[in-house]
Motif scaffolding. Structure first.
Motif, PDB file in Angstrom:
ATOM      1  N   SER A 220      -7.091   4.799  -3.033  1.00 46.90           N
ATOM      2  CA  SER A 220      -7.139   3.366  -3.308  1.00 46.90           C
ATOM      3  C   SER A 220      -6.107   3.052  -4.384  1.00 46.90           C
ATOM      4  O   SER A 220      -6.178   3.588  -5.489  1.00 46.90           O
TER       5      SER A 220
ATOM      6  N   GLU B 138     -20.152   8.893  -1.885  1.00 47.10           N
ATOM      7  CA  GLU B 138     -18.753   8.845  -2.295  1.00 47.10           C
ATOM      8  C   GLU B 138     -18.655   8.850  -3.815  1.00 47.10           C
ATOM      9  O   GLU B 138     -19.507   8.301  -4.501  1.00 47.10           O
TER      10      GLU B 138
ATOM     11  N   ILE C  12      -4.825  13.228   1.366  1.00 49.53           N
ATOM     12  CA  ILE C  12      -5.995  13.033   2.215  1.00 49.53           C
ATOM     13  C   ILE C  12      -6.450  14.390   2.752  1.00 49.53           C
ATOM     14  O   ILE C  12      -5.643  15.206   3.177  1.00 49.53           O
TER      15      ILE C  12
ATOM     16  N   ARG D  97       0.827  -1.211   0.000  1.00 50.59           N
ATOM     17  CA  ARG D  97       0.000   0.000   0.000  1.00 50.59           C
ATOM     18  C   ARG D  97       0.861   1.260   0.000  1.00 50.59           C
ATOM     19  O   ARG D  97       0.490   2.269   0.569  1.00 50.59           O
TER      20      ARG D  97
ATOM     21  N   ASP E 166       0.285   9.640   0.137  1.00 57.51           N
ATOM     22  CA  ASP E 166      -1.142   9.616   0.458  1.00 57.51           C
ATOM     23  C   ASP E 166      -1.492  10.680   1.492  1.00 57.51           C
ATOM     24  O   ASP E 166      -2.508  11.360   1.361  1.00 57.51           O
ATOM     25  N   HIS E 167      -0.661  10.828   2.535  1.00 55.68           N
ATOM     26  CA  HIS E 167      -1.005  11.775   3.602  1.00 55.68           C
ATOM     27  C   HIS E 167      -1.048  13.216   3.101  1.00 55.68           C
ATOM     28  O   HIS E 167      -1.710  14.056   3.696  1.00 55.68           O
TER      29      HIS E 167
ATOM     30  N   THR F 100     -10.983  11.338   1.096  1.00 51.90           N
ATOM     31  CA  THR F 100     -10.929  10.638   2.375  1.00 51.90           C
ATOM     32  C   THR F 100     -10.010   9.422   2.335  1.00 51.90           C
ATOM     33  O   THR F 100      -9.612   8.913   3.378  1.00 51.90           O
ATOM     34  N   GLU F 101      -9.694   8.963   1.110  1.00 50.88           N
ATOM     35  CA  GLU F 101      -8.874   7.752   0.986  1.00 50.88           C
ATOM     36  C   GLU F 101      -8.261   7.711  -0.406  1.00 50.88           C
ATOM     37  O   GLU F 101      -8.821   8.249  -1.355  1.00 50.88           O
TER      38      GLU F 101
ATOM     39  N   ASP G 241      -4.410   4.598  -9.495  1.00 49.25           N
ATOM     40  CA  ASP G 241      -4.850   4.989  -8.162  1.00 49.25           C
ATOM     41  C   ASP G 241      -6.170   5.728  -8.282  1.00 49.25           C
ATOM     42  O   ASP G 241      -6.450   6.371  -9.297  1.00 49.25           O
TER      43      ASP G 241
END
Length: 192
Positions: free
Chosen positions: A121, A138, A102, A23, A98-99, A118-119, A127
């Motif tokens: 994937s 969503e 987000i 991930r 990712d951070h 929020t995420e 992605d």
């Protein structure tokens, strides 16, 4: 800052190796031998990676102290978490952790609010941004340059140019369908 970098899968063989669902975009950095990772559930770790190798397209890891299949199987579904410096940036200019993405606000090029990321994937082909819309639903936005035209970390927003149908409100689609249905009914009445 903590970042989930992998999830432990099933045991592989009898010597303590496990498959992992990666991930992170930097497995060679985050999942290298010697890396110490926190875990969720916390009772499983911390774990130190002893060896890593790719087998049939899957990453296999062995952790220090895990020497048999039973020990490896006990780690199944454990999340592996790396501690990272929040100021650290990827090496490539158009790459993001990712951070960093987000909680960015997502807007269209004309400024229309779409929602908040929020995420992220990470799929094999591309992605996806998982975006929470203002109404609580969503939307999934492919993170490709044709759709995500700008990431502005200072303004905390992602600007998108969505193709038709990607983020259209279901209510708008239903309303358009009702209008078409009403026109069909009216024209059917004219035929009699």
């Amino acid at each position: 800052m903590q970042l989930v970098v992998a999830r432990v899968g099933r045991a592989h063989g009898i010597k303590g190796e496990v498959t992992v669902e990666v991930r992170t975009d930097e497995p060679e950095l985050r999942l290298a031998p010697g890396a110490v990772l926190a875990t969720d559930p916390a009772a499983a770790g911390p774990l130190t990676i002893e060896t890593g190798r790719v087998h049939s397209g899957r990453l296999l890891l062995r952790f220090e102290g895990v020497r048999d299949r039973n020990g490896a199987e006990a780690l199944r579904n454990t999340l592996l978490i790396a501690e990272i410096d929040p100021e650290q940036l990827p090496e490539e200019e158009d790459e993001y952790y990712d951070h960093q993405l987000i909680d960015l606000d997502v807007v269209t090029e004309d400024g229309t609010e779409v929602g908040r990321i929020t995420e992220i994937s990470h799929l094999p082909s591309q992605d996806l941004f998982i975006v929470e819309r203002p109404d609580g639903t969503e939307a999934m936005i492919p993170f490709v340059s044709e759709i995500v035209v700008e990431i502005d970390l200072e303004e905390q927003r992602a600007v998108i140019a969505p193709p038709p149908g990607l983020i259209d409100d279901r209510a708008e689609i239903a309303s358009a369908g009702d209008d078409a249905s009403a026109r069909d009914d009216a024209s059917a009445g004219d035929e009699s």
